[in-house]
Write a protein that holds these residues in place. Structure first.
Motif, PDB file in Angstrom:
ATOM      1  N   ASP A 179       0.832  -1.202   0.000  1.00 15.84           N
ATOM      2  CA  ASP A 179       0.000   0.000   0.000  1.00 15.84           C
ATOM      3  C   ASP A 179       0.864   1.248   0.000  1.00 15.84           C
ATOM      4  O   ASP A 179       2.000   1.231   0.451  1.00 15.84           O
ATOM      5  CB  ASP A 179      -0.895   0.034   1.239  1.00 15.84           C
ATOM      6  CG  ASP A 179      -1.998  -1.006   1.161  1.00 15.84           C
ATOM      7  OD1 ASP A 179      -2.064  -1.708   0.137  1.00 15.84           O
ATOM      8  OD2 ASP A 179      -2.775  -1.108   2.124  1.00 15.84           O
TER       9      ASP A 179
ATOM     10  N   ASP B 221       0.308   3.875   1.775  1.00 19.20           N
ATOM     11  CA  ASP B 221       0.191   4.673   2.995  1.00 19.20           C
ATOM     12  C   ASP B 221       1.210   4.309   4.071  1.00 19.20           C
ATOM     13  O   ASP B 221       1.081   4.721   5.207  1.00 19.20           O
ATOM     14  CB  ASP B 221      -1.223   4.570   3.555  1.00 19.20           C
ATOM     15  CG  ASP B 221      -1.623   3.141   3.827  1.00 19.20           C
ATOM     16  OD1 ASP B 221      -0.746   2.258   3.741  1.00 19.20           O
ATOM     17  OD2 ASP B 221      -2.791   2.899   4.135  1.00 19.20           O
TER      18      ASP B 221
ATOM     19  N   GLN C 146       1.514   1.641   5.598  1.00 19.69           N
ATOM     20  CA  GLN C 146       1.019   0.667   6.573  1.00 19.69           C
ATOM     21  C   GLN C 146       1.709  -0.673   6.351  1.00 19.69           C
ATOM     22  O   GLN C 146       1.685  -1.543   7.213  1.00 19.69           O
ATOM     23  CB  GLN C 146      -0.495   0.492   6.439  1.00 19.69           C
ATOM     24  CG  GLN C 146      -1.271   1.494   7.256  1.00 19.69           C
ATOM     25  CD  GLN C 146      -2.745   1.175   7.271  1.00 19.69           C
ATOM     26  OE1 GLN C 146      -3.375   1.007   6.233  1.00 19.69           O
ATOM     27  NE2 GLN C 146      -3.305   1.085   8.454  1.00 19.69           N
TER      28      GLN C 146
ATOM     29  N   ARG D 245      -2.336  -9.156   5.299  1.00 19.19           N
ATOM     30  CA  ARG D 245      -2.374  -7.903   4.569  1.00 19.19           C
ATOM     31  C   ARG D 245      -2.043  -8.175   3.113  1.00 19.19           C
ATOM     32  O   ARG D 245      -1.522  -9.214   2.767  1.00 19.19           O
ATOM     33  CB  ARG D 245      -1.367  -6.922   5.168  1.00 19.19           C
ATOM     34  CG  ARG D 245      -1.810  -6.424   6.532  1.00 19.19           C
ATOM     35  CD  ARG D 245      -1.111  -5.132   6.888  1.00 19.19           C
ATOM     36  NE  ARG D 245      -1.249  -4.119   5.850  1.00 19.19           N
ATOM     37  CZ  ARG D 245      -2.252  -3.241   5.790  1.00 19.19           C
ATOM     38  NH1 ARG D 245      -3.216  -3.266   6.660  1.00 19.19           N
ATOM     39  NH2 ARG D 245      -2.285  -2.338   4.835  1.00 19.19           N
TER      40      ARG D 245
ATOM     41  N   ARG E 119      -1.805   4.456   9.298  1.00 19.96           N
ATOM     42  CA  ARG E 119      -1.615   5.217   8.077  1.00 19.96           C
ATOM     43  C   ARG E 119      -0.726   6.444   8.314  1.00 19.96           C
ATOM     44  O   ARG E 119      -0.914   7.176   9.279  1.00 19.96           O
ATOM     45  CB  ARG E 119      -3.011   5.662   7.660  1.00 19.96           C
ATOM     46  CG  ARG E 119      -3.178   5.936   6.235  1.00 19.96           C
ATOM     47  CD  ARG E 119      -4.647   6.132   5.951  1.00 19.96           C
ATOM     48  NE  ARG E 119      -4.982   5.420   4.719  1.00 19.96           N
ATOM     49  CZ  ARG E 119      -4.550   5.830   3.545  1.00 19.96           C
ATOM     50  NH1 ARG E 119      -3.806   6.890   3.437  1.00 19.96           N
ATOM     51  NH2 ARG E 119      -4.863   5.133   2.473  1.00 19.96           N
TER      52      ARG E 119
HETATM   53 MG    MG Z   1      -4.067   1.635   4.635  1.00 19.99          MG
END
Ligand code: MG
Ligand code: UDP
Length: 312
Positions: free
Chosen positions: A95, A97, A99, A158, A202
């Motif tokens: 991702d 962000d 994360q 994830r 995030r």
């Molecule tokens: Mg995220």
């Protein structure tokens, strides 16, 4: 020749974090000098400056590639597009962000190159910083899913993964329209190593997943990897037939013995409503599967690329 690692980053309205992400991934890439890198940013129809930032980065750094969609097609489509365009011997998706900490990358590469795994996946062991109600439903979903589907789906997994080219090609072979990656990863098999880490919040910007979007996504997952709901509706049908049959026998017996004074219409109305509801519910389940089949049969493209700097 150095091996190439492709990093695929789906981005939807990520202008706040993109620079931060780029700095971090470049830092990590800088430490892994034994490999070449390409960073594929998939702009999933963002309405902010995400595409502009991608282009700026691409101008500065030739490792940066971008694919820009004609509208928002969803994260799954973004990942698929990235897989299709990636050229790496190893392919990683994460991702934008932060994360999914890029700093885990060296460890992941080691697991594939030295320990002989085909893919390295990550799961978070905590759900710190997430609304409790969301965690509760997420847990329920994984429990249910693993009961009713043969494909294993790991709780807390994830979408942060490193895969071999072979693994990615297997994923690309599954050209289905309704994509539920967490299931697809399990379905293709191979040896997967799981790394665990604490949930990271995030870096900036906000989550693109509302509760409602997540709920629909989980229904998608269940329907893509299980036909148990269909079986449930069939079993329910049989059950109600048996109950009805028993009741008929009971009523006939009662009428023969005690005659038939007109009574009991409220209970009859209740039963009619109840059975009607169950029928609608079952038809609804059927309809959902049919709708998915309909979408699948139309064979529409998974995404439409408006512009990219990747040459074929
Ligand atoms: Mg995220
Ligand atoms: N994303 C996307 N298309 C969408 C929604 C999300 O490409 O329609 C991307 C988003 O830019 C981010 C990743 O998917 O890189 C995960 O989204 P987010 O962080 O909002 O989800 P969360 O981490 O809260 O589950």
């Amino acid at each position: 020749m150095k091996k190439l690692i492709s990093v695929i980053v789906p981005c939807y309205n990520e202008q706040e974090v993109l620079h931060m992400f780029y700095d971090e991934i470049s830092r990590v890439a800088g430490e892994m000098s034994a490999y070449d890198f390409e960073f594929i940013f998939v702009n999933d129809g963002s309405r902010d400056n995400t595409l502009k930032i991608c282009k700026e980065l691409a101008e500065k750094d030739e490792r940066v590639k971008y694919i820009s969609f004609s509208r928002n097609f969803g994260k799954e489509a973004g990942i698929y597009a990235g897989f299709e365009k990636s050229k790496g011997d190893l392919v990683c998706m994460m991702d934008a962000d932060l994360q999914d900490p890029p700093a885990l990358l060296p460890e992941m590469v080691k697991a594939i190159e030295e320990e002989g795994y085909d893919s390295v996946a990550t799961r978070r062991v905590t759900r710190k910083g997430e609304p409790p109600i969301r965690s509760f439903f997420a847990r329920m979903f994984y429990k249910l899913m693993n009961k009713i589907s043969k494909t294993e789906i790991v709780d807390g997994a994830r979408d942060y993964r490193l895969m071999t080219r072979q693994f990615v090609n297997s994923l690309l072979d599954m050209g289905e329209y309704n994509r539920f990656s967490k299931g697809l990863f399990g379905w293709v098999g191979y040896n997967t190593k799981w790394l665990e880490y604490e949930n990271v919040e995030r870096a900036a910007g906000e989550t693109k997943w509302s509760f409602w979007k997540l709920l629909l996504y989980s229904i998608e997952g269940i329907m893509a990897f299980s036909t148990v709901p269909l079986a449930i509706s069939a079993v329910m049908g049989i059950l109600f037939c048996i109950i009805a049959f028993a009741m008929i026998l009971f009523i006939i017996g009662k009428t023969i013995m005690f005659g038939d004074p007109v009574a009991g219409w409220p209970s009859t109305a209740c039963i009619i409503l109840f059975v009607g509801g169950v029928q609608l519910f079952c038809v609804g389940i059927l309809g959902q599967y049919l709708a998915k089949t309909y979408l699948e049969v139309k064979g529409r493209p998974i995404y439409i690329c408006k512009e990219t700097n990747i040459e074929e």
